[in-house]
Design a protein around this motif. Structure first.
Motif, mmCIF file in Angstrom:
data_model
loop_
_atom_site.group_PDB
_atom_site.id
_atom_site.type_symbol
_atom_site.label_atom_id
_atom_site.label_comp_id
_atom_site.label_asym_id
_atom_site.label_seq_id
_atom_site.Cartn_x
_atom_site.Cartn_y
_atom_site.Cartn_z
ATOM 1 N N PHE A 95 0.808 -1.214 0.000
ATOM 2 C CA PHE A 95 0.000 0.000 0.000
ATOM 3 C C PHE A 95 0.843 1.267 0.000
ATOM 4 O O PHE A 95 0.616 2.209 -0.762
ATOM 5 N N GLU A 96 1.851 1.312 0.880
ATOM 6 C CA GLU A 96 2.604 2.543 1.087
ATOM 7 C C GLU A 96 3.355 2.990 -0.164
ATOM 8 O O GLU A 96 3.636 4.167 -0.339
ATOM 9 N N HIS A 97 3.679 2.020 -1.032
ATOM 10 C CA HIS A 97 4.475 2.359 -2.211
ATOM 11 C C HIS A 97 3.717 3.267 -3.174
ATOM 12 O O HIS A 97 4.330 3.988 -3.959
ATOM 13 N N THR A 98 2.386 3.217 -3.121
ATOM 14 C CA THR A 98 1.629 4.109 -4.016
ATOM 15 C C THR A 98 1.950 5.565 -3.704
ATOM 16 O O THR A 98 2.002 6.396 -4.611
ATOM 17 N N PHE A 99 2.208 5.860 -2.449
ATOM 18 C CA PHE A 99 2.512 7.253 -2.074
ATOM 19 C C PHE A 99 3.918 7.646 -2.517
ATOM 20 O O PHE A 99 4.160 8.798 -2.884
ATOM 21 N N THR A 100 4.826 6.702 -2.469
ATOM 22 C CA THR A 100 6.182 6.995 -2.943
ATOM 23 C C THR A 100 6.136 7.373 -4.427
ATOM 24 O O THR A 100 6.781 8.338 -4.868
ATOM 25 N N HIS A 101 5.354 6.614 -5.184
ATOM 26 C CA HIS A 101 5.222 6.915 -6.615
ATOM 27 C C HIS A 101 4.523 8.243 -6.831
ATOM 28 O O HIS A 101 4.820 8.981 -7.771
ATOM 29 N N GLU A 102 3.587 8.544 -5.965
ATOM 30 C CA GLU A 102 2.855 9.812 -6.054
ATOM 31 C C GLU A 102 3.816 10.980 -5.836
ATOM 32 O O GLU A 102 3.795 11.966 -6.590
ATOM 33 N N VAL A 103 4.657 10.865 -4.842
ATOM 34 C CA VAL A 103 5.630 11.932 -4.578
ATOM 35 C C VAL A 103 6.622 12.041 -5.732
ATOM 36 O O VAL A 103 7.001 13.146 -6.153
ATOM 37 N N LEU A 104 7.010 10.896 -6.277
ATOM 38 C CA LEU A 104 7.895 10.912 -7.450
ATOM 39 C C LEU A 104 7.269 11.709 -8.586
ATOM 40 O O LEU A 104 7.935 12.517 -9.247
ATOM 41 N N GLU A 105 5.994 11.482 -8.814
ATOM 42 C CA GLU A 105 5.311 12.210 -9.883
ATOM 43 C C GLU A 105 5.325 13.709 -9.606
ATOM 44 O O GLU A 105 5.560 14.518 -10.504
ATOM 45 N N PHE A 106 5.103 14.080 -8.364
ATOM 46 C CA PHE A 106 5.063 15.509 -8.048
ATOM 47 C C PHE A 106 6.460 16.133 -8.221
ATOM 48 O O PHE A 106 6.611 17.204 -8.810
ATOM 49 N N MET A 107 7.471 15.445 -7.731
ATOM 50 C CA MET A 107 8.838 15.959 -7.875
ATOM 51 C C MET A 107 9.203 16.087 -9.359
ATOM 52 O O MET A 107 9.800 17.078 -9.796
ATOM 53 N N SER A 108 8.835 15.059 -10.127
ATOM 54 C CA SER A 108 9.154 15.078 -11.555
ATOM 55 C C SER A 108 8.440 16.225 -12.252
ATOM 56 O O SER A 108 9.005 16.915 -13.108
ATOM 57 N N ALA A 109 7.174 16.416 -11.904
ATOM 58 C CA ALA A 109 6.389 17.474 -12.546
ATOM 59 C C ALA A 109 6.998 18.839 -12.257
ATOM 60 O O ALA A 109 7.124 19.695 -13.153
ATOM 61 N N ILE A 110 7.375 19.038 -11.024
ATOM 62 C CA ILE A 110 7.972 20.334 -10.672
ATOM 63 C C ILE A 110 9.288 20.522 -11.432
ATOM 64 O O ILE A 110 9.541 21.588 -12.014
ATOM 65 N N ALA A 111 10.085 19.475 -11.475
ATOM 66 C CA ALA A 111 11.366 19.568 -12.182
ATOM 67 C C ALA A 111 11.163 19.860 -13.658
ATOM 68 O O ALA A 111 11.948 20.572 -14.284
ATOM 69 N N GLU A 112 10.083 19.291 -14.187
ATOM 70 C CA GLU A 112 9.828 19.459 -15.630
ATOM 71 C C GLU A 112 8.914 20.647 -15.909
ATOM 72 O O GLU A 112 8.469 20.839 -17.049
ATOM 73 N N ASP A 113 8.595 21.393 -14.877
ATOM 74 C CA ASP A 113 7.722 22.564 -15.015
ATOM 75 C C ASP A 113 6.403 22.257 -15.710
ATOM 76 O O ASP A 113 5.995 22.913 -16.661
ATOM 77 N N ARG A 114 5.744 21.235 -15.253
ATOM 78 C CA ARG A 114 4.403 20.883 -15.731
ATOM 79 C C ARG A 114 3.540 20.546 -14.529
ATOM 80 O O ARG A 114 4.057 20.301 -13.439
ATOM 81 N N GLN A 115 2.215 20.552 -14.716
ATOM 82 C CA GLN A 115 1.345 20.125 -13.630
ATOM 83 C C GLN A 115 1.431 18.612 -13.476
ATOM 84 O O GLN A 115 1.510 17.888 -14.473
ATOM 85 N N PRO A 116 1.413 18.148 -12.247
ATOM 86 C CA PRO A 116 1.394 16.693 -12.057
ATOM 87 C C PRO A 116 0.021 16.137 -12.414
ATOM 88 O O PRO A 116 -0.942 16.893 -12.576
ATOM 89 N N SER A 117 -0.053 14.858 -12.507
ATOM 90 C CA SER A 117 -1.332 14.182 -12.740
ATOM 91 C C SER A 117 -1.474 13.125 -11.650
ATOM 92 O O SER A 117 -0.598 12.276 -11.520
ATOM 93 N N PRO A 118 -2.503 13.217 -10.834
ATOM 94 C CA PRO A 118 -3.661 14.115 -10.866
ATOM 95 C C PRO A 118 -3.376 15.453 -10.177
ATOM 96 O O PRO A 118 -2.779 15.495 -9.102
ATOM 97 N N SER A 119 -3.855 16.511 -10.819
ATOM 98 C CA SER A 119 -3.706 17.850 -10.258
ATOM 99 C C SER A 119 -4.996 18.246 -9.527
ATOM 100 O O SER A 119 -5.913 17.446 -9.399
#
Lengths: 401, 401, 401, 401
Positions: free
Chosen positions: A343-367
């Motif tokens: 279960f907990e790994h879904t949140f790790t992936h979620e944070v990865l998406e947010f970090m990646s989105a910020i680095a790439e200057d795009r909105q994350p999904s889901p926003s």
């Protein structure tokens, strides 16, 4: 505002408001990401944990590994050395914190449901958009590798045109009539019951995998209408006049069922309940398309069952795909094939998406946009129940709210 | 030698030798334990990571979060500020490191198999016992909550007298005949094949759940007898005289099957294979007793299936128990019922057991004794294969080795 | 009119109208019953098979083992030596045959749906009641041993108060858009699509297990709106002006979803589709009550999964009960535990119930009353779809029809 | 000797010796075949049932639908109007009946195990071959559609080279220590226990699907060593001197485990037990080949699970194939896809094979040859247990017996 550590990794300093179930899950994600996704362009730094109860919050801070403690969220939001605000307080506090965080130029990760009302969620989205910050809604189930595979199969057209989506999120902790009348069972505090708690996830998965809703109609029920008051709310004796334990009315639903028609013509069938014995947390869905089907059950989150109509005639059948292979999302970060995650790994992936989105200057999904659209569906269902009629999503358009 | 941090938590400083698959799993356990088992009497401190390849080891150190790097394990073992040595190198290095660590008074966590030979494993045990240190063998599967439940049911007599244990550990990465001849497939380096890699876990689980072995007989096979040399080992052209890719002989088994009789009269049936398509990592067993049965499959590690003969006559059947309830081991540390954990968590529980044992001044379970006894069984099976006869475990007694 | 054979067994002489899929299933039941339920007080005698197509009917008569052939059902119904009329013609013929059979004093077994309209089904029931004959509707799924166990558990209160019923009947033979426009896909002949074909069974199971419906609302969809004409209906070329295969409009639904509220407060969720790839014939339901749950899938018809909230805390889970034990319905007639039965056996049990009811001078269950009540629900759903609103079952009361 | 009925169908007149469990199963097959396989070139005619107990046999005759009764099997075998002798008596009677039937020129269907000893089974085979009659051994599990699919996949090379066969046949009726000492538990009458009763089926399936055995070694155990005498065998009081219920020694095995190497190099693992709680009749096997795997469990006999290594990388997994499609064996005779069949249908298919073989003037499969070869393996295992060593099948060659 991103800082560089001595090993040149860029980090984002996080301030987290709230520290209960979701705070624990998020903290673990921030701890795990640098180890398992060390190649990510941005890493979170666990700067400040904030909770009103100083003792409880300090215990959590020490346990979870945050650098500093604050007890006033406004202090956190105001700090210059914080880049991202993580909101996992009770839902009724989301609005104020998110709007303030946006105004302070912070990126925002907010737990679902985004807000108590659709209008509030729109206010939050508007604030974030006006501030130009990145915003994410915490629909963590999207980040199961099996759900990612489902998304891939749908997007690549391997299921053909989608005809059916049926989903249920079943739990059983309210089956016992002696379970006390906690705040989650009071409408004035919790807003709603199973529908917003569990149903919100189903609605997001439906939107993610099938597309937008056209119209909905639902029904709800409260099976146990009175429950014992929590011990701290009882009078001196704890008994009423007839020497019974004092009880109070449950004012939210135990269960909700609704149907939907999607814009692209698929039929949707939804059910959320906290009164389904044997289901600890069955978050399950099935999709039937013109070329195949797939199904998922979070209690077996590493698996996706998939069926293709063009398999050889004598060996057609649902395949149990264990989503731990190289071909599956996130697998390179974790363990060899056949070694599952939880279960907990879904949140790790979620944070990865947010970090990646910020680095790439795009909105994350889901926003926040997804958070708002989910709320539109939930509020449309609510209206359909009150008015006992089909509600078209167009009725939820901003002018109409 | 235990130190006190400023928040008065006692910690043990760990030096870890090795940093590949198991090094990653152990590192995660050391990172996770303080957060999820914050109440434990002792916590690990990730002091030193050691690997011969400085670049690779430094990358791992930074990624996993160890404080310091060493490239010579002797340096680590000799350090005064290290309390515990964690050995997860290739198996042939275990002996020397463990003996030296014991002599230096360090507690030792050593991956399985404890050593390349039974004699070596006994030397390790002797060294640890003479030094009076705590010693643990890394049979991590014991620490799945479902396996803990199995143990509890057996110990409480809820299955009655055990009659059958059948187990198999199946993987499929050697099915492809073009998979190269890596070192694990060479007897001089790896010692053995599926039997010691996978079978060792089955033997430990059998001992843990059923009891000691009386006698064994086995057989093995290498299905793919030649494999392409790894690219770095090929000649300039990489081809042989007939313009084929150069191949070399596989000198360990692809699969092993063996039978056993337990001291208490149960029959055992075992199978380990790396050539079983569709099985990424099926570590599965079933126990039949006079009052009930249970079964487990690591690909669904959160579940235990249980059957009782005294269930009501019309509703007898295997129950699928999701081991995430309050009543299940470790659940209080993790997530609410129905929210599953994964492979890595077994190591966190393993480290918890070691920390608890040290704090309580007792040997952990499984200790080196279990490592040795496992090796006795594996070597008895090996002898039974060579000599094509039943081998009684009494033949493996120290004087007879 | 029952006759005695030379071995003193009383028999009922059956005249069967129709001989396709259901005719074959019924014939097998009449053949099997005397062997497997030889102790029944009445046995069927396969007297006359009737079909309009003389050649086809004679082939069926010989194959299935009926004594005589008729091609005019009126002749069969009029015969003095026939005790029971079995109607398994296309649905639009049920009304006339059943009414005439009743007037002739024959007992009647009629396939579902009882009639094309609710009004017709009521006419049939009235005729049967006025004639004082026994009448049965062919809801065969009630007669699976696993469904009988479900009924027993509900009736004995072992699930407590029922809160949820969710059911789906999924098939996949209409997924292929090139599947031709057979008569079942034309409203004028078939009346309706998946809803009456598959949904009827779900409605009957819901009534059988949970109780009467209070209100319903549904939706339907036809995913493939045009299909190739069957070869015999195409023009000479089989092509239209653009040289395409001639196609015609599909006028019934491919799928139907509906929700219901039961009189006793349970929530119902229903789905019937013939466009769900991977589902050959998934007739599945789940019940959640205050003390437990159960679920069934006809593709594994020998099994019932059952959960009880009062199981010991550490071993709670759905049990897979194989319904072939002595404790299960009908098992004494068949094979030892673990030896399963199939689809056809439901009809044998159905015929047993009818023979027993006649011998005991009571109406069988399900009777025409159940056929009518099922039709009430189906027609209420239909109205709810047309009028896009909740329809209360009270609206379907006879005066209101 | 085949006769023609008035509808020109050729029939074979069957005389059946024995009428218990297998007699019932065979009778049903003879009843069902003409209806479901009406196009077969030959049909059975249920001429004579034979049993020593006149009352019991007459009841069975009437129930099962045989034309005539005999109480002396020699009379049946001698009759000129009988074409085929069906032997399903206790095993110790097979030899004499089969030899006499062969001498009388009758075709023979004999239940497994073919005889009490390998030598006897060879005598039976020799008699049948010398008489030039058709002979069949009743290994009914071969005739499950799912097993037929397994055979097809293996034969077509779709699993590649077979490396592993593992099988188990588990039941649980002997778990209760108070289950009485019936004749099946006495060596002098039953010959052997689980091994010949259940293991025989596994051996036949292994030979059918994988090929001939090279060598074997096994072990057995009797978990409950004394059991209550059946009531009819107890003395007047039913108690012994200590006022306990009289008990006697169990002289056959409760369970057997054995390993095998196949001629083509595959490894085999086998287990048969009647002491495995929760297993009513788990006859299950798995095959792993170089290109794929398959598995089967008779408790879900309509399903075969299949895995292919060349499936697309992201959707690899075992498929659950419901073997009721047009592409599957026998499906045209039964019901539409998704409508399952049961245990008894395997016998109908078995009789179909025998009728077809006779019509085509070939030996059926499995013939007595398969019965003998199965016995060779069983006796080799027995010898391996007695002599505690590997036994090569070459040792069982006729000269060596």
């Amino acid at each position: 505002m991103t800082t560089e550590t001595n090993n040149k990794k860029k980090t984002l300093r996080v301030g987290m408001i709230g520290y209960k179930f979701m705070g624990k899950a998020h903290s673990n994600a921030y701890r795990a990401m640098p180890m398992f996704f060390s190649g990510a362009p941005l890493q979170p730094e666990m700067a400040v944990l904030c909770g009103r109860n100083a003792a409880g919050a300090e215990a959590a801070r020490a346990q979870f590994g945050w650098q500093e403690l604050e007890t006033d969220w406004r202090q956190v939001v105001a700090r210059d050395d914080i880049d991202l605000i993580d909101i996992n307080t009770p839902s009724d506090a989301h609005l104020e914190i998110a709007v303030e965080a946006a105004r302070s130029g912070k990126h925002i990760l907010c737990e679902k449901p985004l807000a108590i009302t659709l209008a509030d969620s729109r206010t939050m989205l508007r604030a974030a958009e006006e501030a130009g910050v990145k915003h994410m809604t915490g629909f963590n189930y999207r980040f199961s590798p099996a759900v990612k595979l489902a998304k891939k199969l749908v997007e690549e057209g391997r299921l053909g045109k989608i005809n059916h989506f049926r989903a249920r999120f079943l739990q059983d902790w309210l089956v016992d009539p002696e379970f006390p009348l906690v705040w989650r069972l009071k409408k004035e505090i919790a807003g709603s019951g199973a529908q917003s708690d569990l149903g919100a996830h189903l609605v997001d998965l439906a939107r993610y995998l099938v597309g937008e809703f056209e119209e909905v109609i639902g029904m709800t029920e409260t099976f146990v209408k009175e429950r014992p008051l929590p011990s701290e709310e009882r009078g001196q004796s704890g008994k009423d006049g007839t020497d019974q334990i004092q009880r109070g009315p449950v004012t939210v639903d135990d269960a909700a069922v609704f149907m939907a028609r999607f814009v692209d013509g698929a039929l949707g069938s939804f059910e959320a309940s906290r009164s389904a014995p044997g289901h600890r947390s069955t978050n399950a869905f099935e999709i039937n398309g013109s070329k195949g089907s797939l199904r998922f059950d979070f209690e077996r989150m590493n698996e996706l069952e998939v069926y293709f109509t063009d398999d050889a005639e004598d060996v057609q059948g649902f395949r149990r795909v264990l989503c731990t292979d190289e071909a599956h999302a996130y697998s390179e970060a974790w363990w060899p094939p056949g070694h599952t995650i939880g279960f907990e790994h879904t949140f790790t992936h979620e944070v990865l998406e947010f970090m990646s989105a910020i680095a790439e200057d795009r909105q994350p999904s889901p926003s926040f946009v997804d958070g708002v659209k989910c709320q539109e569906v939930l509020e449309a269902v609510e209206r359909s129940i009150e008015e006992r009629r089909w509600v078209n999503l167009s009725e939820m358009a901003e002018s109409g709210s």
